[in-house]
Design a protein around this motif. Structure first.
Motif, PDB file in Angstrom:
ATOM      1  N   ARG A 169       7.337   5.589   7.338  1.00 33.41           N
ATOM      2  CA  ARG A 169       5.863   5.388   6.637  1.00 33.41           C
ATOM      3  C   ARG A 169       5.471   3.912   7.308  1.00 33.41           C
ATOM      4  N   LEU A 170       6.461   3.275   6.888  1.00 33.79           N
ATOM      5  CA  LEU A 170       5.679   2.022   7.479  1.00 33.79           C
ATOM      6  C   LEU A 170       6.064   1.521   9.102  1.00 33.79           C
ATOM      7  N   TYR A 174      12.367  -1.728  -4.112  1.00 30.38           N
ATOM      8  CA  TYR A 174      11.795  -1.655  -3.207  1.00 30.38           C
ATOM      9  C   TYR A 174      10.434  -2.873  -3.047  1.00 30.38           C
ATOM     10  N   GLU A 221       4.611   5.682  -2.937  1.00 25.18           N
ATOM     11  CA  GLU A 221       4.647   6.762  -2.493  1.00 25.18           C
ATOM     12  C   GLU A 221       6.196   6.533  -2.010  1.00 25.18           C
ATOM     13  N   VAL A 222       7.011   5.659  -1.345  1.00 21.75           N
ATOM     14  CA  VAL A 222       8.084   4.594  -0.991  1.00 21.75           C
ATOM     15  C   VAL A 222       8.845   5.328  -2.396  1.00 21.75           C
ATOM     16  N   SER A 265       1.203  -1.111   0.365  1.00 19.02           N
ATOM     17  CA  SER A 265       0.398   0.013  -0.062  1.00 19.02           C
ATOM     18  C   SER A 265       1.109   1.040  -0.101  1.00 19.02           C
ATOM     19  N   HIS A 266       1.895   0.969   0.246  1.00 22.27           N
ATOM     20  CA  HIS A 266       3.280   2.323  -0.068  1.00 22.27           C
ATOM     21  C   HIS A 266       3.992   2.397  -0.807  1.00 22.27           C
ATOM     22  N   ARG A 267       3.789   1.289  -1.907  1.00 22.35           N
ATOM     23  CA  ARG A 267       4.860   1.430  -3.017  1.00 22.35           C
ATOM     24  C   ARG A 267       5.370   2.407  -3.456  1.00 22.35           C
TER      25      ARG A 267
END
Length: 182
Positions: free
Chosen positions: A105-106, A57, A13-14, A9-11
């Protein structure tokens, strides 16, 4: 939500934040071009950086990725960094720029979900990828050094041939006695 789902879900963005962090290692006048030029042929640095960000990532997140694909993206990116005027720590230090992004973030999300071990495994995978990048970087720098040495040897050989021609002097054309005009 498990750790892999959190990472998925944050791929974007990161990967975007890491790409921006990599761009920030370039001179100020270059960063605008890197951010705005989308053509992979006109802006190979940005293209390779984005490809590396996605591949790294996915591998860090624990996705079931083909290591050939990850290594290929790493090779293109790291070889590019190896030929640029960076110290090795600057060329490869960009991989450590992902850790603070992941931690911000994570890490809180994984800790809240009880997935702290999975997060730590992700950081370990990043460390392993950084070591792989180091091996690629060293090999690329060795190839570059060997190429430069070969170029210098070729230049030296050419200069030696020219010097020998000058030392022997110009040869007289056939049929001339070398006494004309006396």
């Amino acid at each position: 939500m498990n750790a892999l789902e959190l990472f998925r879900s944050h791929r974007q963005e990161v990967a975007r934040l890491w790409t921006e962090a990599v761009y920030s290692t370039y001179p100020f006048e270059t960063t605008g071009f890197l951010r705005t030029q989308e053509d992979p042929f006109g802006n190979p640095v940005a293209h390779m950086t984005k490809a590396a960000a996605a591949a790294v990532y996915d591998a860090v997140a624990g996705e079931d990725v083909d290591m050939k694909t990850v290594k290929g993206a790493l090779e293109r990116f790291v070889k590019l960094r190896a030929v640029q005027q960076y110290l090795p720590s600057q060329g490869l230090g960009v991989f450590y720029l992902m850790k603070p992004i992941l931690r911000q973030r994570l890490l809180p999300l994984c800790a809240a979900q009880g997935e702290l071990e999975a997060y730590l495994e992700a950081e370990s995978r990043l460390d392993s990828l950084t070591l792989l990048a180091f091996d690629i970087y060293v090999a690329a720098r060795e190839t570059l050094a060997e190429s430069r040495i070969k170029e210098i040897r070729n230049q030296h050989a050419q200069l030696a041939r020219w010097a020998q021609k000058l030392e022997n002097g110009p040869s007289d054309p056939p049929g001339s006695s070398g006494t004309e005009g006396r």
